[in-house]
Design a protein around this motif. Structure first.
Motif, PDB file in Angstrom:
ATOM      1  N   ARG A 221      -1.544  -3.389  -7.058  1.00 59.49           N
ATOM      2  CA  ARG A 221      -2.057  -2.588  -6.118  1.00 59.49           C
ATOM      3  C   ARG A 221      -1.465  -3.081  -4.719  1.00 59.49           C
ATOM      4  NH1 ARG A 221      -7.388  -1.432  -4.510  1.00 59.49           N
ATOM      5  NH2 ARG A 221      -7.807  -2.390  -6.503  1.00 59.49           N
ATOM      6  N   LEU A 222      -2.052  -4.370  -4.460  1.00 61.88           N
ATOM      7  CA  LEU A 222      -1.681  -5.133  -3.164  1.00 61.88           C
ATOM      8  C   LEU A 222      -0.124  -5.131  -3.110  1.00 61.88           C
ATOM      9  CD1 LEU A 222      -1.771  -7.060  -1.037  1.00 61.88           C
ATOM     10  CD2 LEU A 222      -1.775  -8.995  -2.641  1.00 61.88           C
ATOM     11  N   LEU A 223       0.694  -5.548  -4.216  1.00 67.39           N
ATOM     12  CA  LEU A 223       1.937  -5.720  -4.198  1.00 67.39           C
ATOM     13  C   LEU A 223       2.836  -4.538  -3.895  1.00 67.39           C
ATOM     14  CD1 LEU A 223       2.571  -8.684  -6.716  1.00 67.39           C
ATOM     15  CD2 LEU A 223       2.377  -8.711  -4.379  1.00 67.39           C
ATOM     16  N   ARG A 224       2.355  -3.376  -4.280  1.00 65.18           N
ATOM     17  CA  ARG A 224       2.938  -1.970  -4.166  1.00 65.18           C
ATOM     18  C   ARG A 224       2.414  -1.763  -2.369  1.00 65.18           C
ATOM     19  NH1 ARG A 224       7.108  -0.526  -7.057  1.00 65.18           N
ATOM     20  NH2 ARG A 224       6.638  -0.660  -9.277  1.00 65.18           N
ATOM     21  N   MET A 225       1.525  -2.037  -1.863  1.00 62.97           N
ATOM     22  CA  MET A 225       1.160  -1.714  -0.522  1.00 62.97           C
ATOM     23  C   MET A 225       2.097  -2.685   0.297  1.00 62.97           C
ATOM     24  SD  MET A 225      -2.934  -1.284   0.256  1.00 62.97           S
ATOM     25  CE  MET A 225      -3.491  -2.502  -1.034  1.00 62.97           C
ATOM     26  N   ALA A 226       2.194  -4.040  -0.029  1.00 61.71           N
ATOM     27  CA  ALA A 226       3.091  -5.004   0.588  1.00 61.71           C
ATOM     28  C   ALA A 226       4.578  -4.617   0.495  1.00 61.71           C
ATOM     29  CB  ALA A 226       2.942  -6.452  -0.109  1.00 61.71           C
ATOM     30  N   GLN A 227       4.902  -3.957  -0.569  1.00 65.04           N
ATOM     31  CA  GLN A 227       6.345  -3.448  -0.725  1.00 65.04           C
ATOM     32  C   GLN A 227       6.605  -2.284   0.464  1.00 65.04           C
ATOM     33  OE1 GLN A 227       7.331  -1.231  -4.168  1.00 65.04           O
ATOM     34  NE2 GLN A 227       9.258  -1.315  -4.350  1.00 65.04           N
ATOM     35  N   VAL A 228       5.885  -1.393   0.508  1.00 63.43           N
ATOM     36  CA  VAL A 228       5.948  -0.386   1.395  1.00 63.43           C
ATOM     37  C   VAL A 228       5.886  -0.913   2.849  1.00 63.43           C
ATOM     38  CG1 VAL A 228       5.020   1.778   2.379  1.00 63.43           C
ATOM     39  CG2 VAL A 228       5.111   1.360  -0.164  1.00 63.43           C
ATOM     40  N   ALA A 229       5.011  -1.870   3.055  1.00 66.26           N
ATOM     41  CA  ALA A 229       4.875  -2.476   4.397  1.00 66.26           C
ATOM     42  C   ALA A 229       5.781  -3.641   4.638  1.00 66.26           C
ATOM     43  CB  ALA A 229       3.437  -3.208   4.637  1.00 66.26           C
ATOM     44  N   GLY A 230       6.575  -3.915   3.770  1.00 66.19           N
ATOM     45  CA  GLY A 230       7.669  -4.951   3.753  1.00 66.19           C
ATOM     46  C   GLY A 230       7.089  -6.387   4.167  1.00 66.19           C
ATOM     47  N   THR A 231       5.688  -6.598   3.987  1.00 68.95           N
ATOM     48  CA  THR A 231       5.049  -7.861   3.989  1.00 68.95           C
ATOM     49  C   THR A 231       5.004  -9.086   2.936  1.00 68.95           C
ATOM     50  OG1 THR A 231       3.565  -6.483   5.066  1.00 68.95           O
ATOM     51  CG2 THR A 231       2.962  -8.898   5.134  1.00 68.95           C
ATOM     52  N   PRO A 232       5.879 -10.069   3.425  1.00 70.29           N
ATOM     53  CA  PRO A 232       5.546 -11.210   2.225  1.00 70.29           C
ATOM     54  C   PRO A 232       4.040 -11.588   1.914  1.00 70.29           C
ATOM     55  CG  PRO A 232       6.046 -11.811   4.631  1.00 70.29           C
ATOM     56  CD  PRO A 232       6.195 -10.686   4.566  1.00 70.29           C
ATOM     57  N   VAL A 233       3.352 -11.864   1.070  1.00 74.48           N
ATOM     58  CA  VAL A 233       1.916 -12.194   0.679  1.00 74.48           C
ATOM     59  C   VAL A 233       2.161 -13.345  -0.198  1.00 74.48           C
ATOM     60  CG1 VAL A 233       1.216  -9.846   1.274  1.00 74.48           C
ATOM     61  CG2 VAL A 233       1.918 -10.390  -1.139  1.00 74.48           C
TER      62      VAL A 233
END
Length: 456
Positions: A221-233
């Motif tokens: 779930r985090l990585l899908r949110m980060a995908q949309v935001a374009g954020t490295p995590v």
């Protein structure tokens, strides 16, 4: 003041080579073969390994948890860190809900200044979201704090998903990096309520209410949110094979995802929670919990393949008396394990000496990668001219045993009690000053480390 470390083998992520290292003042002056330095103190390092000072970018010193405070503050925790070869820690400045990031940072700097024996920085915990905190994200980066911690569990610290997305997007816009604790809070609450209703109150219920599948779900779930935001995590303290598979899927999509794991997930297994002595089992309560053998071996394989970027400790220490608070209710056990002192020796013993990883990998995991990931490369994490003179002189031939009686961590147990070790930290230099000699920690004064952006 000059010190010449002669006759050792210098370890970097690129390889291991015989070389001398000249320390002058607080910096490394030169690295080379057969060096001479008139007026320098010469230290014979024949047969020794020379590592850049280790960096532990996941510690919790002087933190309130479950109505108590961690046993190690910045004074005791940093001395234990130095004993284990760690010359820099990055702790977490955690504002309370409704408090500004600046206010939280001030409190944590007051906890550390004048007490921390090694160099230190902070990640800012973001546990609230509003226009003021959005603005402060950029201000923190200007102050040398480019990394932020987000939680997907713990009501006092987690953000609702919409606010988490906004925080991720803002961190990306400002040029920062987000590290995230990934667990499914709502389902943990349901499983916990079911366990308590059924009278299953022992520590054995702890891993059963926080299964690996729920870590993996939260990672995905985090990585899908980060995908949309374009954020490295950064997925911090990854504990499971299923969580690792979610990371692999995101990387195949082209996302920038970094992974941290911890020694306890590499070396310990969840059978410890079934100990008939509840206090013995309570020692190992942490979140995410320890997993099974399959997960442990999957993490080692990922280390070998370079899929895991760093090994940090998540050092969060409590005494047996503090752990005893949950002997009749596992939800009241303060979660966390001590480990900042033993990380280097354990990774060398169970990793390098057993052929699982190479010396180069150990250097990347403990020194180079955290320096690059958390914005202090090449000042930290490298034995090169101009870098801070943070050096670990490691004797690979010394044998020992991990014991609570022999540690500096301010706790009366260690989860690694009785573990045999190969290799020992013999000397540590912090910015050119001898900080550890033959296991004894000498007086030193750590400094706040302003960090830049991720270059890993």
């Amino acid at each position: 003041m000059k010190t010449l470390l002669k006759g050792g083998r210098v370890v970097s992520g690129a390889g291991v080579r015989p070389a001398d290292v000249l320390l002058e003042g607080e910096r490394i002056a030169a690295v080379g073969a057969e060096m001479t330095a008139p007026g320098a103190e010469a230290v014979d390092c024949t047969g020794k390994l020379l590592f850049p000072g280790f960096i532990d970018a996941h510690t919790h010193f002087d933190l309130e948890v479950c109505g108590t405070i961690t046993a190690d503050d910045f004074r005791t925790g940093s001395r234990a860190a130095l004993a284990g070869g760690t010359t820099t820690v990055v702790d977490f400045a955690a504002p309370d809900k409704g408090e500004s990031l600046h206010s939280g940072l001030r409190r944590w700097r007051e906890k550390a200044e004048g007490r921390c024996a090694c160099d230190y920085g902070f990640h800012m915990t973001v546990d609230d979201w509003n226009e003021g905190i959005s603005r402060e994200i950029g201000e923190m980066i200007d102050l040398g704090i480019p990394t932020f911690k987000l939680y997907m569990t713990y009501p006092a610290m987690m953000l609702p998903e919409g606010e988490m997305y906004r925080a991720l997007a803002r961190i990306k816009e400002a040029g920062g990096l987000a590290g995230v604790h990934c667990e499914n809070s709502a389902l943990i609450d349901v499983l916990t309520a079911d366990a308590k209703a059924a009278g299953r109150l022992s520590p054995a219920s702890h891993p059963r209410t926080r299964p690996a599948a729920l870590e993996a779900e939260a990672v995905g779930r985090l990585l899908r949110m980060a995908q949309v935001a374009g954020t490295p995590v950064v997925v911090v303290h990854l504990s499971s094979r299923e969580g690792l598979e979610e990371v692999r899927a995101a990387r195949r999509r082209g996302q920038r995802v970094y992974v941290e794991t911890c020694p306890h997930y590499l070396l310990l297994e969840d059978g410890v929670y079934d100990a008939p002595d509840c206090l013995e089992a309570a020692k190992y309560v942490c979140a995410p919990p320890l997993r099974g053998r399959e997960d442990r071996l999957a993490l080692w394989e990922a280390l070998q393949n370079g899929e895991i970027d760093t090994v940090a400790t998540d050092h969060c220490s409590f005494t047996l008396a503090q752990k005893r608070a949950g002997r009749y209710d596992f939800t009241r056990i303060p979660g966390g394990l001590p480990g900042v002192e033993h990380r280097g020796a354990l990774l060398y013993t169970c990793g390098v000496a057993e052929g699982r990883i190479r010396l180069e990998d150990m250097c990347r995991l403990l020194s180079e990668n955290p320096a690059k990931l958390y914005g202090c490369w090449p000042r930290k994490g490298a034995l090169t001219a101009g870098a801070d003179a943070d050096v670990v002189v490691f004797d690979p031939d010394r044998r020992g045993t991990v014991t609570a009686a022999g540690q500096l961590q301010n706790v009366d147990y260690t989860p690694y009690e009785g573990f045999p070790t190969r290799g020992r930290v013999e000397r540590v230099y912090l910015r050119g000053t001898l900080a550890v000699r033959d296991g004894a920690v000498l007086p030193t004064e750590g400094r706040f480390l302003r960090r830049g952006k991720c270059v890993l």
